[in-house]
Design an enzyme around this catalytic site. Sequence first.
Site, short mmCIF file in Angstrom:
data_model
loop_
_atom_site.label_atom_id
_atom_site.label_comp_id
_atom_site.label_asym_id
_atom_site.label_seq_id
_atom_site.Cartn_x
_atom_site.Cartn_y
_atom_site.Cartn_z
N ARG A 284 -5.50 11.91 5.73
CA ARG A 284 -4.47 12.11 6.75
C ARG A 284 -3.57 13.29 6.37
O ARG A 284 -3.39 13.59 5.19
CB ARG A 284 -3.62 10.85 6.90
CG ARG A 284 -4.29 9.76 7.69
CD ARG A 284 -4.61 10.19 9.10
NE ARG A 284 -3.42 10.25 9.91
CZ ARG A 284 -3.12 9.40 10.88
NH1 ARG A 284 -3.97 8.43 11.21
NH2 ARG A 284 -2.01 9.51 11.57
N LYS B 1 0.93 14.47 0.76
CA LYS B 1 -0.43 14.77 0.29
C LYS B 1 -0.61 16.27 0.02
O LYS B 1 -1.58 16.70 -0.57
CB LYS B 1 -1.45 14.28 1.31
CG LYS B 1 -1.46 12.76 1.47
CD LYS B 1 -2.44 12.32 2.52
CE LYS B 1 -2.37 10.84 2.86
NZ LYS B 1 -3.04 9.96 1.86
N HIS C 135 0.80 -1.23 0.00
CA HIS C 135 0.00 0.00 0.00
C HIS C 135 0.83 1.27 0.00
O HIS C 135 0.27 2.35 0.18
CB HIS C 135 -0.92 0.05 1.21
CG HIS C 135 -1.98 -0.99 1.23
ND1 HIS C 135 -3.23 -0.80 0.69
CD2 HIS C 135 -1.98 -2.25 1.73
CE1 HIS C 135 -3.96 -1.89 0.86
NE2 HIS C 135 -3.21 -2.79 1.49
C1 26V Z 1 2.00 2.15 8.12
C2 26V Z 1 2.38 2.15 9.43
C3 26V Z 1 3.79 2.21 9.75
C4 26V Z 1 4.13 1.98 11.15
C5 26V Z 1 3.11 2.26 12.18
C6 26V Z 1 1.71 2.05 11.85
C7 26V Z 1 1.39 2.10 10.42
C8 26V Z 1 0.06 2.06 10.05
C9 26V Z 1 -0.30 2.06 8.75
C10 26V Z 1 0.67 2.11 7.78
C11 26V Z 1 0.22 2.00 6.38
C12 26V Z 1 0.34 3.14 5.55
C13 26V Z 1 -0.04 2.73 4.19
C14 26V Z 1 -1.38 3.25 3.77
O1 26V Z 1 -2.27 3.56 4.53
N1 26V Z 1 -1.51 3.30 2.49
C15 26V Z 1 -2.69 3.79 1.85
O2 26V Z 1 -3.44 2.68 1.41
C16 26V Z 1 -4.61 3.06 0.74
C17 26V Z 1 -5.37 1.81 0.42
O3 26V Z 1 -4.66 1.03 -0.48
C18 26V Z 1 -4.26 3.85 -0.50
O4 26V Z 1 -5.46 4.26 -1.11
C19 26V Z 1 -3.44 5.08 -0.13
O5 26V Z 1 -3.01 5.75 -1.28
C20 26V Z 1 -2.25 4.65 0.68
O6 26V Z 1 -1.53 5.78 1.17
#
Ligand code: 26V
Length: 821
Positions: free
Chosen positions: A556, A561, A363
């Site tokens: 977010r 962004k 993602h």
């Molecule tokens: C990363 C981390 C890193 C460490 C701590 C907790 C944590 C929690 C979530 C994340 C994930 C970040 C990735 C994310 O949210 N990506 C988003 O995913 C969406 C669904 O596929 C997409 O539409 C967005 O463009 C993308 O930023």
Amino acid sequence: MIPAPCDLGNSTESLKNSIINHVRFTLGAYVESASQNDWWVATCLAIRDRVMDHATKSRTIHRQSGVRRVHYLSLEYLMGRLLENNLRNSGLYDVTKQALSEMGKDLDELLESEPDMGLGNGGLGRLAACFMDSLSTVNLPAIGYGIHYEFGLFRQEFINGRQVEHPDAWMRDGSPWKIARPSYRQSIQLYGRVVQKFDDYGRPHYEWVETKQLLGLPWDIPIVGYDSHTVNVLRLWQAQADEDFNFQVFNEGSYVEALRDKAIAETVSKVLYPNDSTENGKELRLVQQYFFVACSLADIVRRFKVGYTLPWSEFPSKAAIQLNDTHPAVAIPELMRILVDLEGLEWEEAWDICQKTFSYTNHTLLPEALEMWSVSLFERVLPRHLQIIYEINQRFLEQDVEGKWPGDNEKKRSLSLIEERGGRYVRMANLSVLGSHATNGVAALHTRLLCERLFADFYALYPDRFLNLTNGITFRRWLDVCNPELSALITEAIGKDWKKDAALLRNLDPYADDPAFRARYAQIKRGHKAKLAEVIQAECGVTVSPDALFDVQIKRLHEYKRQHLNLLNIVTMYREILDNPDADFHPRVFIFGAKAAPGYFLAKNIIHAINAVAAKVNNDPRVGDKLKVVFLPNYRVSLAEKIIPAADLSEQISTAGKEASGTGNMKLALNGSLTIGTLDGANVEIEEEVGSENIFIFGLTVEEVTALKAKGYNPWDYYWANKKLRDTIDWISSDYFTGNAEEFLPLRRSLLDHGDPYLCLADYQPYVDAQAKVDAAYKDKDHWMKMAILNTARVGKFSSDRTILEYAEKVWHLPQVVVND
Ligand code: 26V
């Protein structure tokens, strides 16, 4: 004698009876004096009663038919509110509204009293929630697994324009939607050490000993699909201390100490980590990941064993496991441990089963969001899993990599599961690709970049494992529930089948030229804008006109962004209004909603800057109604449902190559708001669908970003070359907005001294120009409405039903199983 089960009935009378019975017998309240919350709980329970039979029936049919099921593993589910969604999906909305109204209760008021289930940060968590809705709707056998966080994403408040976080105790009063399943409790191990043992034939095996135990109590939430009897469940694990985990200390009389340890064990499922890009090596986060993965895998294996007496080689034919990003990737060594250490399979057979079972969705391309765990931490928490990872790595490098690129150590370094530079780390993304048969990106552009950049070497090794599955959203929540007026208008025009087959929305295309349809579409939009104006008044104390253009950026808060690019344009417009009071531009309301990670200093500075500019602009009599800026606090799913139907313009302005997909862009376009955006993520595909004449695209492309950075990007060049830009930045970083010229220095420095990593300055003028085109286009209201209708008509591709059916066909190989009434 056990009486035959009786149907509860879906008449107004039977619903009234159910609700009243719950008020009296479940809640022990008098109907006359029951609280609003009592009525809400009783209504939820009455609906839950009507869907539980279908949940049980779905489970039984899935088990009896022996079909493959998908297990969706995600650390996050951003569900929002459940009652209205469940009412609309089950077809019980009207009858429930009637039943309540006959008892003097207003359903809409009850719906507003439901707390959001906010167990996610943003896009990734909301996608998981949309997928659960689609899985039930399209009749796929599925189970969602996650963590039962006691505290969801923090509640946000602004104090003097600055973000302040509060805990979100979403289920302090319990939740009528979740059902404890103590008989499926699991016990898992952590910490400890590994010993090598030998059997009677002198063959070695490994045992994980002296571990700490943790219990996982599952809570099930039924997932009601639209017009389908499939009710899948979302199973969330709550951490509990092992009953007699500290029996010794307990017996020695250290009662209080024993209970303190119990409290520590239970912190594991306390709180959702509020970051979505970095979380450097937090032990609790790794423990959370392993806890929920180990409970879920044990649950899947239990089901495999009770259901069938099949050899392990058949495991993948019964269970597909989807990894939602790398967060649950420790499932790969955990399944290996189960198969090799506990079940005695040979390594090769176990590895084959693993790869057939798992698939992985990436993602993000942001380097700082790629998970890496320090080897020393990993070894302490999961010593056996680290050994297994080493073994996987060794075989991989020696066989596959050496086979393809003999003697190439650079390739080995890049593909290794272990990062060796600047300390030793386990690379969870590499582990995920290697342990899966499929890796997918979430939009066409994102997948291309995965193959060309992030996973280029893996792609060269295993080109067939990579595929694109463009994200989608559930059109039930994001149109039918949040915009019932538009949903009804569409249904009146083209029938109701679009709710299950979103491609049918194309039948609306001709209505874009129908003046009567346009007028009704415009009237619905205006109605939502008037309602949102009331929310803005109540939340921000700012009066806005529903006739202004509502320009929305909700997501977010992240530098990539570029909420600060939006701010640069706002301040530019402010200047222009002051310089040019008679200029003819259409009044605009800039609406923001965004939470910043609590430790993300610059993101918080940007929030403060937007609020400070808002305070000035909104109170400047020279500006009047021409420009308003509002930052709605505590952005969340239920607030999104109010903003999205009211939006005219959707800001999707990330630096090209940074936003994997975006899904807010789809929700806004569906509700007839035009996109102003870069060629990033799913914007590219939105443009393809709606047509370039119905979207405002601007800015650098991925290739141009790469070229600019390669040649050496210097934001000062843009600063000195563009007086408007210079004045804008200087004004923001003066004392004008807060009385303190230091306040927004971090923002200024990031844009200038620190090299403007997300190229706001490079895209500034093209963005300002695109905004001028938006202004001109909005003046022709009728044509704008035509474009808005065409957006609604042409975004059918972005239904999560389509996405999920593609996963089912291309990755999981799942059959659709219809559950009859
Ligand atoms: C990363 C981390 C890193 C460490 C701590 C907790 C944590 C929690 C979530 C994340 C994930 C970040 C990735 C994310 O949210 N990506 C988003 O995913 C969406 C669904 O596929 C997409 O539409 C967005 O463009 C993308 O930023």
